[in-house]
Design an enzyme around this catalytic site. Structure first.
Site, PDB file in Angstrom:
ATOM      1  N   SER A  46     -87.865 -43.588   5.612  1.00  0.00           N
ATOM      2  CA  SER A  46     -88.553 -43.476   6.895  1.00  0.00           C
ATOM      3  C   SER A  46     -87.478 -43.214   7.946  1.00  0.00           C
ATOM      4  O   SER A  46     -86.539 -44.006   8.086  1.00  0.00           O
ATOM      5  CB  SER A  46     -89.300 -44.776   7.200  1.00  0.00           C
ATOM      6  OG  SER A  46     -90.096 -44.605   8.347  1.00  0.00           O
ATOM      7  N   GLU A  47     -87.586 -42.091   8.674  1.00  0.00           N
ATOM      8  CA  GLU A  47     -86.436 -41.626   9.452  1.00  0.00           C
ATOM      9  C   GLU A  47     -86.086 -42.504  10.654  1.00  0.00           C
ATOM     10  O   GLU A  47     -85.045 -42.330  11.268  1.00  0.00           O
ATOM     11  CB  GLU A  47     -86.605 -40.158   9.868  1.00  0.00           C
ATOM     12  CG  GLU A  47     -87.716 -39.861  10.854  1.00  0.00           C
ATOM     13  CD  GLU A  47     -88.999 -39.439  10.157  1.00  0.00           C
ATOM     14  OE1 GLU A  47     -89.194 -39.820   8.982  1.00  0.00           O
ATOM     15  OE2 GLU A  47     -89.816 -38.729  10.786  1.00  0.00           O
ATOM     16  N   ASN A  48     -86.950 -43.465  10.988  1.00  0.00           N
ATOM     17  CA  ASN A  48     -86.561 -44.389  12.052  1.00  0.00           C
ATOM     18  C   ASN A  48     -85.539 -45.409  11.564  1.00  0.00           C
ATOM     19  O   ASN A  48     -85.022 -46.177  12.377  1.00  0.00           O
ATOM     20  CB  ASN A  48     -87.799 -45.091  12.642  1.00  0.00           C
ATOM     21  CG  ASN A  48     -88.634 -45.781  11.595  1.00  0.00           C
ATOM     22  OD1 ASN A  48     -88.900 -45.223  10.526  1.00  0.00           O
ATOM     23  ND2 ASN A  48     -89.039 -46.982  11.867  1.00  0.00           N
ATOM     24  N   SER A  88     -79.531 -42.596   9.402  1.00  0.00           N
ATOM     25  CA  SER A  88     -80.763 -42.051   8.835  1.00  0.00           C
ATOM     26  C   SER A  88     -80.705 -40.527   8.792  1.00  0.00           C
ATOM     27  O   SER A  88     -81.060 -39.900   7.789  1.00  0.00           O
ATOM     28  CB  SER A  88     -81.956 -42.502   9.677  1.00  0.00           C
ATOM     29  OG  SER A  88     -83.145 -41.956   9.168  1.00  0.00           O
TER      30      SER A  88
END
Lengths: 209, 231
Positions: A46-48, A88
């Site tokens: 999840s890119e957060n 990330s």
């Protein structure tokens, strides 16, 4: 009979391989998590700032500090790690993620993707989409074949501002599965009872055999 | 030098001026410096350029500074959750610069690390690359992006100590560590201010050198934007 959203997610899940690190976009791509084959080891990014994303929480498990890139509450897994946005996107831009499954407004026969902006309408922003399509090893688009007006979303050239150039390898629509190849799009699978003639009528992009 | 301040208002005292550039940590409403945003609002400082991944919601986070029209320009990757933003942007009151999320994160990391620019593939062939230098490396085209700094960075951590060492919690880390590095002055707010020596030095995410002021112990709302549960 065109595929449903769940059918399309199930088809997209066939792109997964054991040991893959995968980023799923918002919408139908999120549903792909429901179709990871039993026994297959797939880690969702999840890119957060999370690797190893678990299912949505129960009421008791809800944690304001634990959300996915769609800002929904999620849970961790025993394998989970957390990191900064810079780390990330080092994973994403550095080519460490194996597969990105994402939605689109338009895809061109050369694999160009448009999914973030419609001119003269309110623009919400590209979020991490441009980084994903530029950096992830393989990009698979899942989208309806035509827009609400019935116009093909598979085009010779995208009409909307691009998210990335020559970045899509495969498109799964409600009518068929297409690979981006030399000279156009290659139809690799048809939805049940959908004919090649129907596909040709609904597709502006060049189809190659 | 004493870094600990009793509250957010005191922690910002003497640092604010109209037209300044402020970085604000957080992703959505997760890991935002709630109390420092409120103190910015109450200070009345205006004409701000705010660098933040998102713009909060109408009545929480950076949305509060939009309501009071204290923000002149936003640098963000996604602003979809805020109607005040939409209205001010469409009426031309508010300037907006979109950056891809990874480019934004790296610009801030670079700025804080003394790197004035870097090349990336992200955005090549799109509106994002227009007017920017392109360069070929090993047969692939990359675009030059500039490092970013700010007059002030406001960040939120879970725990911190009087040295300014910070530990974040779960996905509330997001942009906070890079922003802490890129502020000419960085002010951190923490849920829990702990005694020096309490944090395991191996577990510190942001070393205290990046933090000039710290305040802790405020009550946190930690609002959830999209509460999603399984049945």
């Amino acid at each position: 009979m065109p595929w449903t959203r769940d059918d399309m997610a199930r088809l997209a899940a066939r792109e997964l391989r054991d040991g893959f690190y995968v980023n799923l976009g918002i919408g139908i791509p999120t549903l792909v998590a429901n179709y990871i084959p039993a026994g297959m080891d797939v880690t969702l990014q999840s890119e957060n700032g999370m690797l190893g994303m678990g299912p949505f929480p129960t009421e008791d498990e809800v944690d304001a500090d634990l959300i996915n890139a769609g800002k929904q509450t999620v849970t961790a897994l025993p394998r989970t790690s957390y990191f900064s946005s810079a780390d990330s996107f080092a994973m994403i831009r550095g080519g460490h993620i194996d597969l990105s499954i994402l939605g689109a407004m338009e895809v061109s026969q050369e694999g160009d993707l448009a999914n973030w902006m419609v001119p003269k309408k309110l623009v919400k922003g590209m979020g991490g989409a441009m980084d994903l399509v530029a950096g992830v090893k393989r990009c698979v688009v899942v989208m309806d074949h035509t827009d609400k007006a019935g116009k093909s979303k598979l085009l010779k050239k995208c009409s909307l501002p691009l998210t990335g150039v020559k970045c899509v390898q495969r498109v799964i629509t409600n009518l068929g599965v297409f690979d981006v190849v030399e000279g156009g799009l290659k139809l690799v699978e048809l939805a049940p009872q959908v004919t090649r003639a129907q596909i040709e009528a609904a597709t502006e992009a060049t189809l190659v055999s | 030098m004493k870094k600990v301040f009793p509250d957010a208002k005191a922690a910002l005292d003497g640092l604010l001026f109209d037209g300044m550039t402020v970085m604000a940590g957080g992703f959505g409403l997760c890991g935002i410096p709630e109390t420092l945003i409120l103190a910015l609002r109450d200070s009345g400082v205006k004409g701000l350029t705010v660098i933040s991944n998102n713009a909060g919601v109408d009545d929480f986070g950076l949305g509060l500074l939009l309501q009071t029209r204290q923000i002149r320009k936003m640098v963000s990757s996604y602003v979809g959750e805020n109607e005040t933003f939409e209205r001010q942007y469409l009426s031309g009151e508010l300037e907006l610069e979109f950056n891809p999320q990874g480019t934004l994160a790296e610009r801030i990391r670079a700025g804080g690390s003394g790197i004035p620019g870097f090349y990336t593939k992200t955005g090549v062939g799109t509106l994002v690359a227009e007017g920017k230098e392109l360069k070929l490396f090993d047969g692939e085209t990359y675009v030059l992006e500039r490092g970013l700094r700010a007059d002030l960075a406001i960040v939120k951590a879970w725990k911190g100590d009087a040295e300014g060492n910070l530990v974040y919690r779960k996905t509330a880390r997001n942009f906070n560590p890079m922003m802490a590095m890129a502020g000419k002055v960085t002010v951190a707010e923490v849920e829990e201010l702990v005694g020096t020596g309490t944090l395991d030095p191996d577990h510190i995410h942001t070393p205290g050198i990046f933090v000039q002021r710290i305040t802790g112990g405020a009550r946190y709302e930690k609002r959830i934007e999209k509460r999603t549960v399984r049945s």
